[in-house]
Design an enzyme around this catalytic site. Structure first.
Site, PDB file in Angstrom:
ATOM      1  N   ASP A  39      -0.889  -3.920  10.460  1.00 35.98           N
ATOM      2  CA  ASP A  39      -2.243  -4.318  10.084  1.00 35.98           C
ATOM      3  C   ASP A  39      -3.166  -3.363  10.803  1.00 35.98           C
ATOM      4  O   ASP A  39      -3.099  -3.222  12.031  1.00 35.98           O
ATOM      5  CB  ASP A  39      -2.560  -5.771  10.451  1.00 35.98           C
ATOM      6  CG  ASP A  39      -3.782  -6.258   9.678  1.00 35.98           C
ATOM      7  OD1 ASP A  39      -3.748  -6.230   8.437  1.00 35.98           O
ATOM      8  OD2 ASP A  39      -4.779  -6.654  10.309  1.00 35.98           O
ATOM      9  N   SER A  40      -3.965  -2.672  10.046  1.00 37.50           N
ATOM     10  CA  SER A  40      -4.785  -1.630  10.639  1.00 37.50           C
ATOM     11  C   SER A  40      -6.151  -1.629   9.996  1.00 37.50           C
ATOM     12  O   SER A  40      -6.354  -2.186   8.917  1.00 37.50           O
ATOM     13  CB  SER A  40      -4.113  -0.262  10.476  1.00 37.50           C
ATOM     14  OG  SER A  40      -3.791  -0.021   9.123  1.00 37.50           O
ATOM     15  N   ASN A  44       0.856  -1.182   0.000  1.00 38.49           N
ATOM     16  CA  ASN A  44       0.000   0.000   0.000  1.00 38.49           C
ATOM     17  C   ASN A  44       0.898   1.240   0.000  1.00 38.49           C
ATOM     18  O   ASN A  44       1.559   1.527   0.999  1.00 38.49           O
ATOM     19  CB  ASN A  44      -0.884  -0.020   1.259  1.00 38.49           C
ATOM     20  CG  ASN A  44      -1.796   1.193   1.376  1.00 38.49           C
ATOM     21  OD1 ASN A  44      -1.425   2.299   1.013  1.00 38.49           O
ATOM     22  ND2 ASN A  44      -2.983   0.971   1.916  1.00 38.49           N
ATOM     23  N   PRO A  45       0.948   1.991  -1.125  1.00 42.78           N
ATOM     24  CA  PRO A  45       1.884   3.117  -1.210  1.00 42.78           C
ATOM     25  C   PRO A  45       1.666   4.168  -0.126  1.00 42.78           C
ATOM     26  O   PRO A  45       2.626   4.731   0.404  1.00 42.78           O
ATOM     27  CB  PRO A  45       1.621   3.696  -2.605  1.00 42.78           C
ATOM     28  CG  PRO A  45       0.967   2.592  -3.373  1.00 42.78           C
ATOM     29  CD  PRO A  45       0.192   1.797  -2.371  1.00 42.78           C
ATOM     30  N   GLY A  46       0.399   4.434   0.217  1.00 44.96           N
ATOM     31  CA  GLY A  46       0.107   5.423   1.250  1.00 44.96           C
ATOM     32  C   GLY A  46       0.645   4.995   2.599  1.00 44.96           C
ATOM     33  O   GLY A  46       1.228   5.785   3.348  1.00 44.96           O
ATOM     34  N   LYS A  47       0.472   3.732   2.912  1.00 44.76           N
ATOM     35  CA  LYS A  47       0.948   3.203   4.196  1.00 44.76           C
ATOM     36  C   LYS A  47       2.474   3.197   4.238  1.00 44.76           C
ATOM     37  O   LYS A  47       3.083   3.582   5.241  1.00 44.76           O
ATOM     38  CB  LYS A  47       0.396   1.790   4.387  1.00 44.76           C
ATOM     39  CG  LYS A  47       0.651   1.198   5.760  1.00 44.76           C
ATOM     40  CD  LYS A  47       0.005  -0.181   5.889  1.00 44.76           C
ATOM     41  CE  LYS A  47      -1.497  -0.118   5.953  1.00 44.76           C
ATOM     42  NZ  LYS A  47      -2.073  -1.460   6.281  1.00 44.76           N
ATOM     43  N   LYS A  75      -1.631  14.633  11.457  1.00 44.32           N
ATOM     44  CA  LYS A  75      -2.155  13.278  11.616  1.00 44.32           C
ATOM     45  C   LYS A  75      -1.125  12.380  12.300  1.00 44.32           C
ATOM     46  O   LYS A  75      -1.460  11.582  13.178  1.00 44.32           O
ATOM     47  CB  LYS A  75      -2.546  12.690  10.250  1.00 44.32           C
ATOM     48  CG  LYS A  75      -3.095  11.279  10.345  1.00 44.32           C
ATOM     49  CD  LYS A  75      -3.315  10.660   8.971  1.00 44.32           C
ATOM     50  CE  LYS A  75      -3.653   9.186   9.089  1.00 44.32           C
ATOM     51  NZ  LYS A  75      -3.716   8.504   7.794  1.00 44.32           N
ATOM     52  N   ASP A 130      -9.716   7.527   5.813  1.00 42.71           N
ATOM     53  CA  ASP A 130      -9.400   8.812   6.443  1.00 42.71           C
ATOM     54  C   ASP A 130     -10.431   9.907   6.177  1.00 42.71           C
ATOM     55  O   ASP A 130     -10.777  10.673   7.084  1.00 42.71           O
ATOM     56  CB  ASP A 130      -8.016   9.304   6.000  1.00 42.71           C
ATOM     57  CG  ASP A 130      -6.874   8.572   6.694  1.00 42.71           C
ATOM     58  OD1 ASP A 130      -7.145   7.752   7.603  1.00 42.71           O
ATOM     59  OD2 ASP A 130      -5.709   8.820   6.328  1.00 42.71           O
ATOM     60  N   GLY A 171      -7.254   5.391   2.520  1.00 43.68           N
ATOM     61  CA  GLY A 171      -8.211   4.491   3.162  1.00 43.68           C
ATOM     62  C   GLY A 171      -9.475   5.218   3.592  1.00 43.68           C
ATOM     63  O   GLY A 171     -10.067   5.991   2.832  1.00 43.68           O
TER      64      GLY A 171
END
EC number: 3.6.1.66
Length: 209
Positions: free
Chosen positions: A84-85, A25-28, A191, A171, A169
């Site tokens: 893992d979220s 996941n690029p954002g993560k 954030k 958000d 996600g």
């Protein structure tokens, strides 16, 4: 902590150098890299190493983070960190929970996932609670099998329609308690100071860095 896997051993320090971020996941990956940047860690993503994504068969956030971290450490020969979220909605019995990404289908379309959450809430009536929380479990694994676990949480409420283009996600539909803007509207640094991932990272930094 999870009820799955062995009891954590004594805390082991993480030396500066390469660390595999066991996520595609690029954002993560970007968010984790920003959180680790000040500590001499050189994050490299599982995607950049062409590591496969394991099937997430765990029944808790911690269990899924652990299996991702263990696989990445085994295949790369480097320490690996997995996250893992997910979003847990009180009125939906904690769903989507560990299935948060899967609510977006095979393409992980979070616009779709957010709509599904909103539709499920709307079906429960206008007075339904919109309380929710994000959970982030981190597992840090070494190639020799040692693992450390950390878990963070942030509480808030859900808004509709989604607001903001920042974050990723769920958000844009989540407003943390005490705030007016969604996680999709606030500056990433703001954030990082309050999120579930930041909470878990504070614990990780204190323990191993």
């Amino acid at each position: 902590m999870s009820g799955e896997g062995p009891v954590p051993q004594a805390i082991r320090k993480l030396a500066p150098g390469k660390l595999v971020i066991a996520s595609h996941n690029p954002g993560k990956v970007r968010e984790i890299a920003e959180l680790l940047g000040p500590y001499g860690i050189e994050p490299v993503s599982a995607g950049a190493l062409d590591l496969p994504e394991p099937e997430e068969t765990g029944t808790t956030f911690v269990a899924n983070a652990e299996l991702k971290a263990r696989q990445a450490a085994d295949l790369s020969g480097l320490p690996a960190l997995a996250d893992d979220s997910g979003l847990c909605v009180e009125a939906l019995g904690g769903e989507p929970g560990i299935f948060s990404a899967r609510w977006g289908g095979e393409s992980k379309d979070f616009d779709l996932a957010m709509r599904l959450v909103e539709e499920r809430l709307a079906a429960l009536g206008p007075d339904v609670s919109r309380d929710a929380h994000f959970v982030c479990a981190l597992a840090l694994a070494w190639p020799d099998g040692h693992v450390e676990w950390f878990e963070g949480r942030v509480d808030g409420t859900l808004v509709w329609p989604p607001r903001g283009k920042l974050g990723f996600g769920y958000d844009p539909m989540f407003v943390a308690n005490g705030m007016d803007q969604s996680f999709g509207e606030i500056d990433p640094q703001e954030k990082h100071a309050i999120s579930h991932r930041a909470d878990a990272f504070r614990q990780l930094v204190a323990a191993v860095l």
